[in-house]
Write a protein that holds these residues in place. Structure first.
Motif, short mmCIF file in Angstrom:
data_model
loop_
_atom_site.label_atom_id
_atom_site.label_comp_id
_atom_site.label_asym_id
_atom_site.label_seq_id
_atom_site.Cartn_x
_atom_site.Cartn_y
_atom_site.Cartn_z
N GLN A 446 0.70 -20.56 -29.16
CA GLN A 446 1.91 -19.80 -29.47
C GLN A 446 2.31 -18.92 -28.29
OE1 GLN A 446 1.59 -16.79 -32.50
NE2 GLN A 446 3.74 -16.17 -32.31
N MET A 453 7.41 -20.44 -34.45
CA MET A 453 6.21 -21.19 -34.85
C MET A 453 6.39 -21.81 -36.24
SD MET A 453 4.39 -21.06 -32.18
CE MET A 453 6.00 -21.14 -31.35
N GLY A 457 6.15 -25.59 -36.08
CA GLY A 457 4.82 -25.93 -36.58
C GLY A 457 4.78 -27.29 -37.23
N PHE A 473 -4.82 -24.28 -33.45
CA PHE A 473 -3.61 -23.49 -33.21
C PHE A 473 -4.00 -22.06 -32.89
CE2 PHE A 473 0.57 -21.79 -35.25
CZ PHE A 473 1.16 -21.68 -33.98
N CYS A 475 -2.71 -18.49 -32.34
CA CYS A 475 -1.48 -17.79 -32.71
C CYS A 475 -1.78 -16.36 -33.12
CB CYS A 475 -0.77 -18.54 -33.83
SG CYS A 475 -1.79 -18.76 -35.32
N PHE A 483 -1.08 -20.94 -41.60
CA PHE A 483 -1.30 -22.19 -40.86
C PHE A 483 -2.65 -22.84 -41.17
CE2 PHE A 483 2.52 -21.26 -38.52
CZ PHE A 483 3.00 -22.53 -38.21
N ILE A 489 -3.17 -29.13 -38.95
CA ILE A 489 -3.92 -28.09 -38.25
C ILE A 489 -5.37 -28.13 -38.72
CG2 ILE A 489 -4.17 -25.61 -37.89
CD1 ILE A 489 -1.67 -26.63 -36.60
N PRO A 511 4.19 -25.55 -29.21
CA PRO A 511 4.92 -26.33 -30.22
C PRO A 511 6.37 -26.59 -29.84
CG PRO A 511 3.52 -24.71 -31.30
CD PRO A 511 3.45 -24.42 -29.82
N LEU A 529 7.47 -28.03 -41.84
CA LEU A 529 6.04 -27.95 -42.15
C LEU A 529 5.86 -27.84 -43.66
CD1 LEU A 529 5.10 -24.79 -42.92
CD2 LEU A 529 5.45 -24.46 -40.49
#
Length: 706
Positions: A446, A453, A457, A473, A475, A483, A489, A511, A529
């Motif tokens: 990120q 995101m 994502g 990930f 972030c 997430f 993920i 991303p 997502l």
């Protein structure tokens, strides 16, 4: 009665001359004054009259000096020293025609006088008679190859004509002829500085100051060099030393203001520029610099006036046009700003900043083709113009031209002012460029906002489907819990941990870079997502929502992150801006507001009852559990919009007219990133938010059949 000079004449003149050599001009005047008599007895007094004239000049009494030299010439018409003194006096007073005539008369009497011919060259140069001036200097040097002043003056002439190589030869010849010629060292320094030879220039200025420590021009020039190299404290010291020597040195005062501006001591800078303008009201650069200071202090009407004063005196100062346009834009006078920018490019057709600002303004009017052309013109003028690269990229994306737009958007990795530039050095693994991922480990990193995101994502699922063995990930903490439940993920970590283990991954990618590497088009945007709210949290927040009366539940967010560059435009001024929505009968409002605006939500007006949950929300997982139980979310351009639409919840977004984010594209009332769930309410040209809110109210009434 005048005391005769007679037998003691030589002794008296020797004593007066010694006083002049030590700059004790007033003492020399006092010594000679009683002995000079009146015409017609001047013939014998010519040497004393000349010395007295020099003393008068030394005390600043130019009128008396002129009168005394005229007496010399009346008594002795071929007295060369009087012609030399008078010529220098008229040159100092700027009476150049008379100075020229006097030097020419002197040279008719003493053709071999190299100093006189060199000084004549200086006068001709000041008259812009450059060819004649050059001829004069070269004549001197043909006769006296080691005449340091002639070399120095020829160097100034060459420098003024842009003949830099010849100028450098001349300055160095002056120094070779007289190693202690401080002005030649200083002149060489300015020439080297023009050629970005900073270290050599600094040495030249220091040599000048070793020879003549009380040399304000050299100190000021050294300060300019130090400022350009970022040594601001040293620059301030040097320019203040120059001002101690000459407090009314306007160029040094102006330079001090510029140094103080760079030091962020803008009120002090303003005072320095105003002091310049007291001493020199027509100093165009000081007017311009004052405008910059006032602009920085957000005193926009005063900044406008200062920029206009600068342009009145210096119409070719294109930076003043550009800055004036920025002030007018900030004042909401965009039409005037465009006119001013067109004046700037008329003066300098390749002025990249003006083309950039024209493009940015016409984009706000919806003239997208003109905006594209403007950004491309800016880049043609300056291929390294980072902001123009970035704006062109986002414009193309907003126009649906994803292929070129997302490719250009990668420019953020070449721009030192962007966080993306540092990522490349931080992460000890290769950046992913679209190569096959089968069996590889991938670190998603990120670099952008929370909403970014949530929007991008979705690509984790796509990357996993391409065969990535492990997708982690890295972030910010507010995203962690959400997430961990997102498809694609495998692990969620913070940035510190991600940087520590980056070397263990095969590659990393942001991303937002994935659409470029996968060749995403408008038609191939992946689904948002997928996230299922946690049942326990749904139950927890459901209990809070159950306190509402029956009726449709609408979540609201009216302010975004105050640190966002466009927050002044995208956020509503207050909760009260949404007041018309409360005219919808039976509707219950839930505040999801966090951070800015929470205080209003905690103590809303009695006429705007709402259930405020935002302050109790821990992260996006909590927000998702609340949104899942609402009928509609109405918000400004914030991360909540992406979350609601990703959850499949109807989400209506109020979008500002100015500096609209590229992801919302243009004119559409929907978003290809969130088909079927998102509706966009755009602020039209010069439209108040109240009109936008009224359209939202009417749409709500229609949707809810009220």
């Amino acid at each position: 009665m005048t005391t005769p000079l007679a037998p003691a004449l030589d002794d008296l003149l020797r004593e007066a001359n010694a006083l002049c050599e030590t700059h004790r001009f007033a003492d020399a005047l006092a010594l000679l004054d009683p002995h000079i008599g009146q015409p017609p007895d001047d013939a014998a007094l010519v040497p004393a009259l000349h010395l007295l004239a020099l003393s008068a000049m030394g005390t600043g009494d130019a009128a008396r000096a002129q009168a005394l030299w005229m007496r010399c010439l009346a008594a002795k018409a071929d007295f060369a020293q009087a012609y030399s003194g008078l010529a220098a006096l008229f040159a100092a007073l700027g009476v150049l025609d008379q100075a020229q005539a006097l030097y020419e008369r002197l040279l008719s009497l003493t053709p071999a006088d190299a100093d006189a011919r060199s000084n004549l060259g200086v006068v001709l140069q000041r008259q812009a008679r450059h060819a004649e001036a050059e001829a004069a200097f070269r004549t001197v040097l043909a006769q006296c190859p080691n005449h340091a002043d002639a070399h120095y003056n020829l160097g100034l002439l060459m420098q003024g004509q842009g003949r830099r190589a010849e100028a450098e030869v001349a300055f160095r010849a002056a120094i070779a002829a007289n190693a202690r010629h401080a002005k030649a060292h200083n002149g060489l320094g300015t020439l080297l500085q023009e050629q970005a030879r900073g270290d050599e220039a600094a040495e030249a200025f220091r040599q000048a100051l070793l020879i003549q420590p009380q040399y304000p021009e050299a100190l000021n020039n050294l300060a300019t060099l130090l400022k350009a190299s970022g040594k601001l404290a040293e620059a301030e010291l040097a320019v203040r030393l120059a001002l101690q020597i000459r407090p009314t040195f306007v160029d040094a005062l102006n330079n001090l203001g510029c140094v103080l501006t760079d030091l962020k001591r803008v009120p002090e800078a303003e005072a320095a520029f105003r002091q310049v303008l007291v001493l020199a009201p027509n100093h165009a650069e000081a007017h311009y610099n004052l405008g910059v200071a006032l602009h920085t202090l957000e005193r926009l009407p005063e900044a406008e006036a200062a920029y206009r004063e600068a342009l009145r005196r210096l119409p070719g100062r294109v930076e003043a046009y550009n800055n004036l346009a920025c002030v007018l834009t900030a004042l909401g006078r965009r039409g005037e700003a465009l006119d001013v920018l067109h004046e700037a490019v008329a003066v300098r057709p390749d002025f990249a900043e003006a083309h950039f600002n024209i493009a940015s303004l016409v984009k706000e009017y919806g003239r997208l083709d003109e905006a594209e052309a403007g950004y491309r013109r800016a880049l043609a003028a300056n291929p390294d113009y980072g902001d123009a690269k970035f704006r062109l990229a986002t414009l193309l994306i907003s126009m649906g031209r994803f292929e070129e737009g997302f490719a250009r958007y990668e420019c953020r990795y070449t721009m030192p002012g962007f966080v993306h530039h540092a990522t490349q050095r931080l992460l000890q693994c290769p950046a992913w460029r679209g190569e096959p991922l089968a069996g590889k480990s991938l670190l998603l990193w990120q670099e952008d906002g929370l909403g970014d995101m949530l929007q991008f994502g979705r690509y984790a699922r796509v990357l996993k489907a391409q065969g990535a063995a492990h997708v982690a990930f890295a972030c910010q903490p507010p995203l962690h819990r959400l997430f961990r439940g997102v498809d694609g993920i495998d692990a969620v970590i913070d940035h510190e941990a991600g940087a520590a283990v980056a070397a263990q991954f095969d590659c990393w990618v942001s991303p937002i870079s994935v659409p470029h590497h996968l060749g995403t088009t408008l038609q191939t945007i992946p689904a948002p997502l997928a996230y299922t709210p946690e049942p326990a949290l749904v139950e927890h927040w459901g209990a809070r929502l159950a306190t509402l009366a029956p009726g449709p539940r609408i979540g609201i967010v009216w302010k975004g992150n105050p640190k966002h560059f466009n927050d002044a435009h995208r956020s509503l001024p207050t909760l009260a801006a949404l007041a018309p929505l409360w005219n919808l009968p039976g509707v219950q409002f839930v505040s999801l507001q966090k951070g800015q605006g929470e205080d209003e939500a905690q103590h809303p007006p009695a006429s705007l009852p709402l259930l405020h949950l935002g302050s109790d929300v821990g992260d996006f997982v909590d927000t998702a559990a609340i949104i899942a139980q609402l009928d509609l979310v109405i918000c400004v351009d914030t991360s909540t919009a992406h979350l609601a639409a990703s959850l499949g919840k109807p989400c209506w977004v109020l979008l500002p007219q100015y500096d609209l984010d590229w992801r919302w594209m243009h004119e559409r009332e929907d978003s290809p990133w969130y088909p079927g769930t998102m509706r966009l309410f755009r602020q039209r040209m010069n439209e108040a938010w109240s009109a936008v809110v009224e359209r939202v109210r009417a749409a709500c009434a229609e949707r809810l059949c009220i």
